[in-house]
Scaffold this motif. Structure first.
Motif, PDB file in Angstrom:
ATOM      1  N   MET A  12       0.821  -1.198   0.000  1.00  0.00           N
ATOM      2  CA  MET A  12       0.000   0.000   0.000  1.00  0.00           C
ATOM      3  C   MET A  12       0.860   1.254   0.000  1.00  0.00           C
ATOM      4  N   ILE A  15       1.616   1.753  -3.611  1.00  0.00           N
ATOM      5  CA  ILE A  15       0.443   2.249  -4.330  1.00  0.00           C
ATOM      6  C   ILE A  15       0.163   3.707  -3.974  1.00  0.00           C
ATOM      7  N   GLU A  16       0.271   4.041  -2.699  1.00  0.00           N
ATOM      8  CA  GLU A  16       0.029   5.428  -2.288  1.00  0.00           C
ATOM      9  C   GLU A  16       1.076   6.365  -2.889  1.00  0.00           C
ATOM     10  N   TYR A  18       2.677   5.882  -5.688  1.00  0.00           N
ATOM     11  CA  TYR A  18       2.355   5.955  -7.115  1.00  0.00           C
ATOM     12  C   TYR A  18       1.222   6.952  -7.343  1.00  0.00           C
ATOM     13  N   MET A  43      -8.177   1.241  -4.679  1.00  0.00           N
ATOM     14  CA  MET A  43      -6.922   0.511  -4.875  1.00  0.00           C
ATOM     15  C   MET A  43      -6.619  -0.374  -3.667  1.00  0.00           C
ATOM     16  N   GLU A  44      -6.845   0.142  -2.460  1.00  0.00           N
ATOM     17  CA  GLU A  44      -6.626  -0.645  -1.240  1.00  0.00           C
ATOM     18  C   GLU A  44      -7.531  -1.873  -1.220  1.00  0.00           C
ATOM     19  N   PHE A  47      -6.295  -4.344  -3.819  1.00  0.00           N
ATOM     20  CA  PHE A  47      -5.022  -4.903  -3.371  1.00  0.00           C
ATOM     21  C   PHE A  47      -5.275  -5.991  -2.323  1.00  0.00           C
ATOM     22  N   ALA A  61       0.086  -5.213  -7.034  1.00  0.00           N
ATOM     23  CA  ALA A  61       0.338  -3.829  -7.465  1.00  0.00           C
ATOM     24  C   ALA A  61       0.350  -3.738  -8.982  1.00  0.00           C
ATOM     25  N   ILE A  64      -3.127  -3.697 -10.316  1.00  0.00           N
ATOM     26  CA  ILE A  64      -3.788  -2.415 -10.047  1.00  0.00           C
ATOM     27  C   ILE A  64      -3.276  -1.363 -11.024  1.00  0.00           C
ATOM     28  N   PHE A  65      -1.966  -1.275 -11.189  1.00  0.00           N
ATOM     29  CA  PHE A  65      -1.400  -0.289 -12.110  1.00  0.00           C
ATOM     30  C   PHE A  65      -1.788  -0.608 -13.546  1.00  0.00           C
TER      31      PHE A  65
END
Length: 79
Positions: A12, A15-16, A18, A43-44, A47, A61, A64-65
């Motif tokens: 996370m 992700i945060e 990003y 996203m969380e 994930f 990740a 998600i991306f």
């Protein structure tokens, strides 16, 4: 802390970071903060689902991306 919780925390953070780099050049407004928080929550959630399915942090990740439009996957975005 369990291994899955540790992976989720590290993932996370990635992700945060990003998301912050993706939105960082935009003006800080209440609307942007709201949108960022909503995106981060989605996203969380995804994930966490992927980790529960047994995906590694990198796989989660990456998925998600990979779901973002191509223009949002660049390290240096042009707004």
């Amino acid at each position: 802390m369990e291994e899955s919780e540790e992976r989720e925390g590290i993932g996370m953070e990635i992700i945060e970071s990003y998301l912050d780099s993706m939105l960082g050049k935009l003006p800080d407004t209440p609307e942007l903060r709201k949108a960022r928080n909503e995106l981060l929550q989605m996203m969380e959630d995804k994930f966490g689902e992927l980790i529960e399915e047994g995906k590694s942090e990198n796989e989660a990740a990456g998925r998600i991306f990979g779901a973002l439009p191509p223009s949002h996957r660049n390290d240096y975005m042009r707004w």
